[in-house]
Each structure stands twice: as structure tokens, then as C-alpha cells.
Design an enzyme around this catalytic site. Structure first.
Site, PDB file in Angstrom:
ATOM      1  N   TYR A 164      -6.361  -0.593  -2.337  1.00  0.00           N
ATOM      2  CA  TYR A 164      -6.383   0.865  -2.254  1.00  0.00           C
ATOM      3  C   TYR A 164      -7.814   1.410  -2.319  1.00  0.00           C
ATOM      4  O   TYR A 164      -8.060   2.554  -1.976  1.00  0.00           O
ATOM      5  CB  TYR A 164      -5.564   1.502  -3.388  1.00  0.00           C
ATOM      6  CG  TYR A 164      -4.093   1.161  -3.392  1.00  0.00           C
ATOM      7  CD1 TYR A 164      -3.466   0.670  -2.253  1.00  0.00           C
ATOM      8  CD2 TYR A 164      -3.335   1.336  -4.541  1.00  0.00           C
ATOM      9  CE1 TYR A 164      -2.118   0.354  -2.275  1.00  0.00           C
ATOM     10  CE2 TYR A 164      -1.986   1.027  -4.562  1.00  0.00           C
ATOM     11  CZ  TYR A 164      -1.380   0.528  -3.428  1.00  0.00           C
ATOM     12  OH  TYR A 164      -0.045   0.231  -3.449  1.00  0.00           O
ATOM     13  N   HIS A 223       0.086  -8.724  -4.350  1.00  0.00           N
ATOM     14  CA  HIS A 223       0.474  -7.576  -3.534  1.00  0.00           C
ATOM     15  C   HIS A 223       1.425  -7.950  -2.400  1.00  0.00           C
ATOM     16  O   HIS A 223       2.416  -7.259  -2.150  1.00  0.00           O
ATOM     17  CB  HIS A 223      -0.781  -6.912  -2.958  1.00  0.00           C
ATOM     18  CG  HIS A 223      -0.607  -5.464  -2.658  1.00  0.00           C
ATOM     19  ND1 HIS A 223      -1.635  -4.561  -2.671  1.00  0.00           N
ATOM     20  CD2 HIS A 223       0.504  -4.736  -2.353  1.00  0.00           C
ATOM     21  CE1 HIS A 223      -1.181  -3.348  -2.381  1.00  0.00           C
ATOM     22  NE2 HIS A 223       0.114  -3.435  -2.188  1.00  0.00           N
TER      23      HIS A 223
END
Length: 339
Positions: A71, A127
Site C-alpha cells: 500500500y 498478502h
């Protein structure tokens, strides 16, 4: 009434009123829904300073911040935590590793901790399974950072049953969490994952749960959601959150709007959905979302307010549909003649 905290399979209590730091989902209008459930996600704010929004979420009552290496805004989490004045023990921080695995995992986590100004994260997730070259070695590194106290709990994200089974064969520690993309339209695909996680006491966190409202409106679930919302005097978003909550799922959400944060938190005070309402939403979700043609037409119509242009587009779609029907009839006729 606050959300009740949950106990993970490693014995730790997870703070579930959470918010995220990811960038706004490409399909979500920042002015529309992008709130969440127990988690506040920061993926919708990827690459941007999200500290003001995270601080806003903490002040609103969220206590779980969800971020990730990819991110590119982990610094915002540390800034927001310091600005809030909250004790570290009162906030649950999740981050995620994205890469091929191996010895770089500890290095990546240490870098994430440095960016956030923290000595540990509460939850560290893989992730995605796809980039990982050697899951056995990768998970052993995760077990190591947990043993060293850099991550208090460890888990995965976007893992299907085959991934979880592979991990099970090569692990000493069962993942505490599996974070997945889940809404009524993913119910058929994700039911095996939900069943597996329930059997192995893996908490399921969900992102994308508002997609029927933000990405795929106009589908089968609209009707039962609207019906339940009218009965409970709630918003459609709150109904989706309640639906997921009653399935034992923790929702990750992202929003830049304070009223959306409180809208989610108010879900804790809503009466439960009836079993009939849950089944109606389930059954509608199993039918699948709007067709690609429906979405294409809707998006084209949304892109312009010119009524004349919209009429032309609808005429084009109608003509296309008629041509498809004619071609199908021709194929059927030819097949009958030949065979």
C-alpha cells in the site's frame, strides 16, 4: 454497544473495531460506500498520506488498523497513532508482506516496523500466495518472526483451500487469520474456504463486502438487502455488514468519510437479521452478480448525462441483442438442415 473482541487460535484477543489505510478501491467512489466492519483498511489510500483518515477512524472508535507493504503508506499508521495519543496496547495493527518469500521476510517486517515507528505488529499476513516461491520456507520465516516477538500473530490473505492445505502440511503454527475478498456474490466460490477456516479455527476477515453496492449494483441481492434495510431502518451497507457479521466474519473497510465510519460502528446496535433474511441474501448471491453486458451498459450510461446519447446507446444494445438472437436461430436452422 461496541463489537466484541474475538479470540484467535493462538489465544490472543483481537480488537475487531478496525479501519484500514489502503487506497480507495478502483471501483469505489470515495463519495459513496467504502466503509468497513471491524477493520479499517488503508489499501484504498495506497501511495498517499492516510494519517488524517486513520486518525479520524481512531477517534470514531475503530481500534484495528489494516495496512500492507504494497500500500506504500505504512508511515501514515505511525503518524496517526502518535497523533491520536492512544496507547499502543489499545490499537491492533495488521500489515502484510508481498513478495517471493525467503529470508527477506524478516527484513521486510523490520522495515515496515521502522516506517510505522513500532516494535511489533499484532498481525502479519502473507498478502497473496502467488508470488511466494517456497511456501514451506516462507511460513517457517513467519513462525520465526512470531517467535522473536516482531509479530504477535501470523496469518494469510487470499488463500484458497488448496493453499491452506499445502501450508498445513508444512507448518507448526496454524494461521490465525485468512483475509479474503468476500460478498454475497463470492458465496459459492468462497464457501469451501469458510468451511475450512471454521474447521481449523482460522478467523476470516473480508474485504470487498460492499461490492454489491459499489461495484455491482443492480444485481439479485439488491432486493433482499433493500427489504431487510427497510425492516430495520438501516442502510444497505449496514445490512451487508450484518450479513457478514452473522457469518462470523470480520470486515475490512476503507472510507474517507466520518459518517461512513459511524454508519459501520452503528451496526453493533442493530437487531440481528432473521434466518430467512440471511437465506434470501445467500440465495440471491448464489445467482451471481449483474452480467458484464449490464455493467457495460450501466457504466456507459453513467459516463454521460446526455439523454439523446443514452437513447442511442440503448438502441445499439437492443440491436445487438436482436442480432445475437437472429444468429442463434440461423445456427439452429442450419444444424437441423445438415443433421
Amino acid at each position: 454497544m461496541p463489537f466484541e473482541d474475538i479470540t484467535l487460535n493462538d489465544g490472543r484477543k483481537a480488537l475487531v473495531q478496525a479501519s484500514g489505510s489502503n487506497e480507495l478501491h478502483p471501483s469505489i467512489n470515495p463519495d459513496e460506500y467504502s466503509p468497513g466492519s471491524h477493520l479499517k483498511g488503508t489499501g484504498g489510500l495506497a501511495g498517499h498520506d492516510a494519517s488524517a483518515y486513520i486518525t479520524q477512524a481512531l477517534y470514531a472508535g475503530f481500534s484495528h488498523i489494516d495496512t500492507a507493504q504494497m500500500y506504500r503508506n505504512e508511515e501514515s499508521v505511525g503518524i496517526a497513532l502518535r497523533q491520536s495519543g492512544m496507547a499502543r496496547s489499545d490499537v491492533w495493527i495488521t500489515t502484510k508482506y508481498y513478495g517471493s518469500g525467503g529470508s527477506e521476510i524478516k527484513e521486510a517486517l523490520v522495515e515496515s516496523l521502522k516506517k510505522m515507528g513500532l516494535s511489533y505488529v499484532d498481525l502479519y499476513l502473507i498478502h497473496w500466495p502467488e508470488p511466494v516461491k517456497d511456501l514451506k520456507d516462507t511460513w517457517s520465516q513467519y513462525e520465526l518472526v512470531k517467535k522473536e516477538g516482531l509479530a504477535k500473530s501470523i496469518g494469510v490473505s487470499n488463500f484458497k483451500v488448496k493453499d491452506l492445505e499445502l501450508l498445513k502440511r508444512h507448518s507448526n503454527i496454524t494461521p490465525a487469520v485468512n483475509q479474503i475478498n468476500f460478498s454475497p456474490y463470492q458465496l459459492r466460490e468462497m464457501s469451501p474456504v469458510l468451511d475450512y477456516c471454521k474447521e481449523h479455527k482460522i478467523v476470516v476477515e473480508a474485504y470487498g463486502s460492499l461490492a454489491p453496492l459499489t461495484k455491482n449494483p443492480g444485481g439479485p441481492v439488491d432486493k433482499p438487502i433493500k427489504k431487510a434495510a427497510e425492516r430495520l431502518n438501516a442502510t444497505p451497507g449496514q445490512i451487508l455488514f450484518s450479513w457478514a457479521r452473522q457469518k462470523g466474519i470480520v470486515i475490512v473497510t476503507t472510507t474517507t468519510k466520518n459518517e461512513r465510519l459511524h454508519e459501520y460502528l452503528d451496526v453493533a446496535d442493530l437487531p440481528a437479521l432473521t434466518q430467512e433474511e440471511i437465506k434470501e441474501i445467500d440465495d440471491a448471491g448464489l445467482k451471481g452478480g449483474p452480467s458484464k453486458l449490464h455493467i457495460l451498459v450501466r457504466d456507459r450510461l453513467k459516463s454521460t448525462r446526455d439523454a439523446a446519447t443514452n437513447q442511442v446507446l440503448m438502441a445499439e444494445v437492443t440491436l445487438m441483442a436482436k442480432m445475437i438472437i437472429i444468429l442463434l436461430l440461423m445456427v439452429i436452422t442450419v444444424n437441423r438442415y445438415l443433421f
